[in-house]
Design an enzyme around this catalytic site. Sequence first.
Site, PDB file in Angstrom:
ATOM      1  N   GLY A  12       0.785  -1.232   0.000  1.00 35.31           N
ATOM      2  CA  GLY A  12       0.000   0.000   0.000  1.00 35.31           C
ATOM      3  C   GLY A  12       0.815   1.279   0.000  1.00 35.31           C
ATOM      4  O   GLY A  12       0.344   2.306   0.499  1.00 35.31           O
ATOM      5  N   THR A  13       2.012   1.266  -0.591  1.00 31.97           N
ATOM      6  CA  THR A  13       2.766   2.531  -0.613  1.00 31.97           C
ATOM      7  C   THR A  13       2.095   3.550  -1.533  1.00 31.97           C
ATOM      8  O   THR A  13       2.172   4.756  -1.275  1.00 31.97           O
ATOM      9  CB  THR A  13       4.238   2.329  -1.034  1.00 31.97           C
ATOM     10  OG1 THR A  13       4.288   1.865  -2.380  1.00 31.97           O
ATOM     11  CG2 THR A  13       4.956   1.370  -0.109  1.00 31.97           C
ATOM     12  N   ASN A  14       1.431   3.091  -2.580  1.00 30.63           N
ATOM     13  CA  ASN A  14       0.698   4.040  -3.433  1.00 30.63           C
ATOM     14  C   ASN A  14      -0.523   4.591  -2.699  1.00 30.63           C
ATOM     15  O   ASN A  14      -0.871   5.766  -2.868  1.00 30.63           O
ATOM     16  CB  ASN A  14       0.299   3.387  -4.755  1.00 30.63           C
ATOM     17  CG  ASN A  14       1.440   3.401  -5.746  1.00 30.63           C
ATOM     18  OD1 ASN A  14       1.771   4.451  -6.296  1.00 30.63           O
ATOM     19  ND2 ASN A  14       2.081   2.254  -5.943  1.00 30.63           N
ATOM     20  N   MET A  91      -4.140  -6.664  -7.221  1.00 30.40           N
ATOM     21  CA  MET A  91      -3.591  -7.764  -8.009  1.00 30.40           C
ATOM     22  C   MET A  91      -4.636  -8.769  -8.494  1.00 30.40           C
ATOM     23  O   MET A  91      -4.279  -9.831  -8.979  1.00 30.40           O
ATOM     24  CB  MET A  91      -2.497  -8.476  -7.210  1.00 30.40           C
ATOM     25  CG  MET A  91      -1.315  -7.586  -6.890  1.00 30.40           C
ATOM     26  SD  MET A  91      -0.573  -6.846  -8.382  1.00 30.40           S
ATOM     27  CE  MET A  91       0.723  -5.842  -7.657  1.00 30.40           C
ATOM     28  N   HIS A 110       0.547   1.643 -13.182  1.00 32.82           N
ATOM     29  CA  HIS A 110       1.345   0.517 -13.693  1.00 32.82           C
ATOM     30  C   HIS A 110       2.811   0.927 -13.693  1.00 32.82           C
ATOM     31  O   HIS A 110       3.154   2.026 -14.152  1.00 32.82           O
ATOM     32  CB  HIS A 110       0.884   0.140 -15.107  1.00 32.82           C
ATOM     33  CG  HIS A 110       1.641  -1.036 -15.643  1.00 32.82           C
ATOM     34  ND1 HIS A 110       1.353  -2.331 -15.263  1.00 32.82           N
ATOM     35  CD2 HIS A 110       2.710  -1.111 -16.468  1.00 32.82           C
ATOM     36  CE1 HIS A 110       2.216  -3.155 -15.848  1.00 32.82           C
ATOM     37  NE2 HIS A 110       3.044  -2.443 -16.586  1.00 32.82           N
TER      38      HIS A 110
END
Length: 208
Positions: A12-14, A91, A110
């Site tokens: 979850g870094t994004n 994913m 992406h």
Amino acid sequence: MKNIVVLVSGGGTNLQALIDAQNRGEIKNGKITCVISSNPNAYALTRAQNNKISTEVIRRKDFAEFDEYDNALTELLKSKNADVVVLAGFMTILGSKVISAFENKIINIHPSLIPSFCGEGYYGLHVHEAALKKGVKVTGATAHFVNEVCDDGPIIIQKAVEIQNGDTPEILQKRVMEQAEWKILPKAVSLFCEDKIIVKDNKTEILD
Ligand code: GAR
């Protein structure tokens, strides 16, 4: 104010980049209202809870048929009044029902410059392995809308990142995240919430 629902599967870094951008006031006219994970153990869920964002879990394997999963995810997103759905390291493949219910409202990040190193099988570290195997000198990230064809939807923003001597897939993944993904994903989401993205002929035009 648009409701932003973020779909996650892992670290979850994004998602964190979106939360940080929101806290800095950089997501204009939008608010992260829910985080939905395909994996009950995803650290992304902890990030959401730490920021008092409501969470849900929906697992593909809890549905016998793919269509049932597709319907359930569509209904879940509708029940959350999602105006925009963000795939931030999600994913699980999306079905046609959810894609058509949220046409040009699902944004994916992406980790390559599409159309390089994308499509089926290109996710996570595999993308960076392929870029290093080919020996490209520049890679990057792409924020794009999701359509029925994997990684083929209208491109919103791209950012290039240089390959360096001695790069491993892990080192390159981190650089692409830091220099590209964490910057362009919040920007793309904000542009959407501000109604500054026009889609025509599978391309986008960004209004200033
Ligand atoms: C990110 O690098 C994202 O671009 C990639 O998975 C990682 C998730 O990291 N997504 C894909 O490969 C989708 N095809 P995160 O959970 O730390 O955001």
